[in-house]
Scaffold this motif. Sequence first.
Motif, mmCIF file in Angstrom:
data_model
loop_
_atom_site.group_PDB
_atom_site.id
_atom_site.type_symbol
_atom_site.label_atom_id
_atom_site.label_comp_id
_atom_site.label_asym_id
_atom_site.label_seq_id
_atom_site.Cartn_x
_atom_site.Cartn_y
_atom_site.Cartn_z
ATOM 1 N N THR A 125 -10.891 -11.206 1.248
ATOM 2 C CA THR A 125 -11.012 -9.928 1.943
ATOM 3 C C THR A 125 -12.163 -9.114 1.352
ATOM 4 N N ASN A 126 -12.580 -8.132 2.099
ATOM 5 C CA ASN A 126 -13.616 -7.229 1.599
ATOM 6 C C ASN A 126 -12.999 -6.301 0.549
ATOM 7 N N ALA A 127 -13.466 -6.424 -0.680
ATOM 8 C CA ALA A 127 -12.862 -5.674 -1.780
ATOM 9 C C ALA A 127 -13.456 -4.276 -1.844
ATOM 10 N N ALA A 128 -12.699 -3.303 -1.366
ATOM 11 C CA ALA A 128 -13.131 -1.921 -1.531
ATOM 12 C C ALA A 128 -13.136 -1.539 -2.999
ATOM 13 N N LEU A 129 -12.186 -2.117 -3.717
ATOM 14 C CA LEU A 129 -12.065 -1.900 -5.157
ATOM 15 C C LEU A 129 -11.621 -3.201 -5.799
ATOM 16 N N CYS A 130 -11.995 -3.402 -7.036
ATOM 17 C CA CYS A 130 -11.454 -4.545 -7.784
ATOM 18 C C CYS A 130 -11.284 -4.124 -9.244
ATOM 19 N N ALA A 131 -10.377 -4.808 -9.934
ATOM 20 C CA ALA A 131 -10.096 -4.511 -11.341
ATOM 21 C C ALA A 131 -9.535 -5.765 -11.986
ATOM 22 N N ASN A 132 -9.633 -5.835 -13.314
ATOM 23 C CA ASN A 132 -9.109 -6.997 -14.025
ATOM 24 C C ASN A 132 -7.763 -6.706 -14.681
ATOM 25 N N ASP A 133 -7.047 -5.720 -14.125
ATOM 26 C CA ASP A 133 -5.746 -5.343 -14.675
ATOM 27 C C ASP A 133 -4.820 -4.998 -13.512
ATOM 28 N N THR A 134 -3.681 -5.688 -13.436
ATOM 29 C CA THR A 134 -2.772 -5.465 -12.312
ATOM 30 C C THR A 134 -2.134 -4.079 -12.352
ATOM 31 N N GLY A 135 -1.951 -3.531 -13.556
ATOM 32 C CA GLY A 135 -1.415 -2.180 -13.647
ATOM 33 C C GLY A 135 -2.361 -1.164 -13.024
ATOM 34 N N MET A 136 -3.658 -1.360 -13.240
ATOM 35 C CA MET A 136 -4.645 -0.467 -12.636
ATOM 36 C C MET A 136 -4.683 -0.645 -11.121
ATOM 37 N N ILE A 137 -4.574 -1.900 -10.679
ATOM 38 C CA ILE A 137 -4.560 -2.157 -9.237
ATOM 39 C C ILE A 137 -3.371 -1.456 -8.588
ATOM 40 N N ALA A 138 -2.207 -1.532 -9.226
ATOM 41 C CA ALA A 138 -1.025 -0.861 -8.692
ATOM 42 C C ALA A 138 -1.251 0.648 -8.603
ATOM 43 N N GLU A 139 -1.885 1.221 -9.614
ATOM 44 C CA GLU A 139 -2.133 2.664 -9.600
ATOM 45 C C GLU A 139 -3.103 3.053 -8.479
ATOM 46 N N LEU A 140 -4.138 2.239 -8.267
ATOM 47 C CA LEU A 140 -5.076 2.507 -7.177
ATOM 48 C C LEU A 140 -4.373 2.439 -5.822
ATOM 49 N N ALA A 141 -3.435 1.487 -5.686
ATOM 50 C CA ALA A 141 -2.668 1.389 -4.444
ATOM 51 C C ALA A 141 -1.774 2.617 -4.260
ATOM 52 N N ARG A 142 -1.156 3.095 -5.347
ATOM 53 C CA ARG A 142 -0.318 4.290 -5.254
ATOM 54 C C ARG A 142 -1.122 5.497 -4.757
ATOM 55 N N LYS A 143 -2.405 5.522 -5.126
ATOM 56 C CA LYS A 143 -3.265 6.636 -4.747
ATOM 57 C C LYS A 143 -3.748 6.525 -3.295
ATOM 58 N N GLY A 144 -3.301 5.497 -2.580
ATOM 59 C CA GLY A 144 -3.649 5.369 -1.178
ATOM 60 C C GLY A 144 -5.046 4.833 -0.927
ATOM 61 N N LEU A 145 -5.602 4.068 -1.888
ATOM 62 C CA LEU A 145 -6.983 3.606 -1.775
ATOM 63 C C LEU A 145 -7.118 2.225 -1.147
ATOM 64 N N GLY A 146 -6.019 1.579 -0.802
ATOM 65 C CA GLY A 146 -6.120 0.286 -0.165
ATOM 66 C C GLY A 146 -4.852 -0.533 -0.315
ATOM 67 N N ALA A 150 0.867 -1.173 0.000
ATOM 68 C CA ALA A 150 0.000 0.000 0.000
ATOM 69 C C ALA A 150 0.906 1.226 0.000
ATOM 70 N N SER A 151 0.301 2.389 -0.159
ATOM 71 C CA SER A 151 1.090 3.625 -0.137
ATOM 72 C C SER A 151 1.481 3.954 1.302
ATOM 73 N N PRO A 152 2.569 4.706 1.498
ATOM 74 C CA PRO A 152 2.923 5.137 2.861
ATOM 75 C C PRO A 152 1.782 5.906 3.523
ATOM 76 N N GLY A 153 1.055 6.680 2.731
ATOM 77 C CA GLY A 153 -0.051 7.447 3.281
ATOM 78 C C GLY A 153 -1.155 6.568 3.821
ATOM 79 N N TYR A 154 -1.438 5.472 3.110
ATOM 80 C CA TYR A 154 -2.488 4.571 3.592
ATOM 81 C C TYR A 154 -2.101 3.973 4.940
#
Length: 308
Positions: A220-241, A168-172
């Motif tokens: 786990t409880n999926a706050a977000l889900c996606a079918n692309d690992t690149g998108m998942i990485a970007e969501l994590a960078r944004k501090g979303l989970g 996850a991001s340091p902020g998260y």
Amino acid sequence: MSSLELIRLFLAVAEQRSFTLAARRLNVSPTAVSKGVRALEGRHGVPLFVRNTRSVALTDAGAALLEVLKPAVDQIDGAFAELGRFQHRPSGHLRVTAPRAFGFLLARHLVPRMREKYPDITFDLSLDDGLVDLVAAGFDAGVRLGQSIAQDMVAIALSRPLAWSLVASPGYFARHGQPETPRDLLRRATIRYRFPTSGVLPPWRFTAGRDGEAAIQLDTNAALCANDTGMIAELARKGLGIAYLPDIEIEDDLASGRLVRTLSPHVPRTSGLYLYFPMRSQHQSKIRALIEQASLLAGEGVLDAMPP
């Protein structure tokens, strides 16, 4: 005799104007040539040659047939001769499938090598995270994790077992704190991967770790889900989970600190990446060339050099 064999007999006699010379050219007996021509004439009910003791001449029907058949057979012979090009100089079109997270392997390493050494081989690359039936989908080869490959495929290892990280991001982590055990993830926002074809969310697997806790898998409880690992990485960078990703997908993020690992002792490695293809395909020159370059890539340990 087959129709093509009879046609070759006819052409040899028409060009040599002699049954004897035609037989010598084809390495058969004059009797075989004579019987073959009679069979061809009998099959179609038209005389093709006028014969006497001194010479052989084409009838009008034979001349018309020669005019059509000669270029056609030359084209057939040329097509078979062209097969030698595929045998001795690798060429052709390669359709290759790979997961999105590992597409860089093709673009950065394998395809440039192939294009430099075998410019007559062209590529059609498809990034697809789902399980792909190579034969049904018309692919020549694929790249997948070892456990995803059907047992009837030939598989060549491209890497050692792959390292994965829970990140996850340091902020998260500053806002929500670091989980102390895998079960703490049930109370965190997680970003899950969804298979594009089946829609399934694969569970997260964890080993016992140093504290002796039994190996588990969690939905786990999926706050977000996606079918692309690149998108998942970007969501994590944004501090979303918190996300569960292969290190080769996020190596720059880990090195720069944009993403931070957690629960590392509990995150298992998976089988490595493999090039795979149907067994019967390995006799094609383009597949042999692909095997050669993939094996060199594996021998250099390009993927093994990724951070643990």
